[in-house]
Design an enzyme around this catalytic site. Structure first.
Site, PDB file in Angstrom:
ATOM      1  CG  PHE A 109     114.481  32.376  78.010  1.00  0.00           C
ATOM      2  CD1 PHE A 109     113.586  32.325  76.951  1.00  0.00           C
ATOM      3  CD2 PHE A 109     114.113  31.784  79.217  1.00  0.00           C
ATOM      4  CE1 PHE A 109     112.346  31.715  77.097  1.00  0.00           C
ATOM      5  CE2 PHE A 109     112.885  31.169  79.372  1.00  0.00           C
ATOM      6  CZ  PHE A 109     111.992  31.132  78.308  1.00  0.00           C
ATOM      7  CD  GLU A 110     117.678  32.885  81.656  1.00  0.00           C
ATOM      8  OE1 GLU A 110     118.528  33.321  80.855  1.00  0.00           O
ATOM      9  OE2 GLU A 110     117.153  31.752  81.550  1.00  0.00           O
ATOM     10  CG  HIS A 125     118.272  27.883  71.388  1.00  0.00           C
ATOM     11  ND1 HIS A 125     117.468  27.151  72.227  1.00  0.00           N
ATOM     12  CD2 HIS A 125     119.072  28.617  72.203  1.00  0.00           C
ATOM     13  CE1 HIS A 125     117.774  27.421  73.476  1.00  0.00           C
ATOM     14  NE2 HIS A 125     118.738  28.319  73.489  1.00  0.00           N
ATOM     15  CG  PHE A 131     114.011  45.345  72.949  1.00  0.00           C
ATOM     16  CD1 PHE A 131     113.934  44.287  73.832  1.00  0.00           C
ATOM     17  CD2 PHE A 131     114.251  45.064  71.611  1.00  0.00           C
ATOM     18  CE1 PHE A 131     114.085  42.975  73.406  1.00  0.00           C
ATOM     19  CE2 PHE A 131     114.401  43.758  71.160  1.00  0.00           C
ATOM     20  CZ  PHE A 131     114.313  42.716  72.070  1.00  0.00           C
TER      21      PHE A 131
HETATM   22  N1  INI Z   1     121.184  33.612  75.258  1.00  0.00           N
HETATM   23  C1  INI Z   1     121.559  34.783  74.723  1.00  0.00           C
HETATM   24  O1  INI Z   1     121.509  35.804  75.420  1.00  0.00           O
HETATM   25  N2  INI Z   1     121.962  34.876  73.429  1.00  0.00           N
HETATM   26  C2  INI Z   1     122.033  33.759  72.622  1.00  0.00           C
HETATM   27  O2  INI Z   1     122.445  33.897  71.444  1.00  0.00           O
HETATM   28  C3  INI Z   1     121.654  32.513  73.165  1.00  0.00           C
HETATM   29  N3  INI Z   1     121.724  31.329  72.350  1.00  0.00           N
HETATM   30  O3  INI Z   1     121.943  31.434  71.138  1.00  0.00           O
HETATM   31  O4  INI Z   1     121.579  30.208  72.831  1.00  0.00           O
HETATM   32  C4  INI Z   1     121.231  32.455  74.515  1.00  0.00           C
HETATM   33  N4  INI Z   1     120.857  31.289  75.091  1.00  0.00           N
HETATM   34  C5  INI Z   1     120.657  31.141  76.516  1.00  0.00           C
HETATM   35  C6  INI Z   1     119.266  31.559  76.974  1.00  0.00           C
HETATM   36  O5  INI Z   1     119.081  32.963  76.884  1.00  0.00           O
HETATM   37  C7  INI Z   1     118.998  31.150  78.411  1.00  0.00           C
HETATM   38  O6  INI Z   1     119.906  31.781  79.275  1.00  0.00           O
HETATM   39  C8  INI Z   1     119.085  29.631  78.628  1.00  0.00           C
HETATM   40  O7  INI Z   1     118.247  28.965  77.699  1.00  0.00           O
HETATM   41  C9  INI Z   1     118.633  29.262  80.066  1.00  0.00           C
HETATM   42  O8  INI Z   1     117.284  29.628  80.313  1.00  0.00           O
END
Ligand code: INI
Length: 155
Positions: free
Chosen positions: A58-59, A89, A114
């Protein structure tokens, strides 16, 4: 004969930023190894490569945009692994990371590639991180180099 414009794949003189997430580190480290290997085999030296680790996929887009706009890099390579769990999620994160990485490329006009896996199972991720389906980190690095070359040709 139509005019054909195709990019070259060379890392000579190219400054690359790699954004890689720590979440699912077992997979992401292999994607990073693949990307580094691709860059070095195409002529990069270590001092041309900057690796930035972020907490999760997400970051990745916000960091990719920041780096792409910084003016210090010719391309940004995004690496991560989003693996489906028991809740929605996965869908939220995978949609945002793809959209966000594309937006970073559009808004900066710097190639942002990507290499973020979005998989249903850990086995699918392993296959794409250096096992039987290749290494998407390698692919993302090569795509970034090709786009850098193409953009230079159009300057
Ligand atoms: N982040 C990932 O990179 N891969 C995943 O599978 C994942 N799952 O499944 O939860 C994941 N979650 C964390 C997310 O990217 C953020 O770091 C978190 O929500 C904080 O902002």
């Amino acid at each position: 004969m139509p005019k054909l414009i195709e990019g070259k794949i060379s890392a000579q003189g190219i400054k690359c930023a790699i954004v890689v997430s720590r979440f699912n580190d077992f997979i992401c480290q292999r994607l990073l190894d693949g990307a580094m290997d691709a860059l070095v085999r195409h002529g990069a030296s270590d001092d041309q490569i900057t690796v930035i680790k972020v907490p999760g996929a997400f970051e990745i887009p916000s960091m990719a945009k920041r780096l792409a706009l910084a003016g210090r890099f010719d391309c940004v390579i995004c690496l991560g692994a989003v693996i489906r769990g028991a809740t929605p999620h996965f869908d939220h994160i995978s949609a945002q990371v793809a959209r966000g990485a594309a937006a970073a490329a559009y808004e900066s006009q710097i190639p942002v590639s990507f290499g973020v896996l979005t998989c249903d199972t850990i086995e699918q991720a392993i296959e794409r991180a250096g096992a039987k389906s290749g290494n998407k980190g390698w692919d993302a690095a090569v795509s970034a180099l090709e786009m850098v070359s193409l953009l230079k040709m159009l300057d």
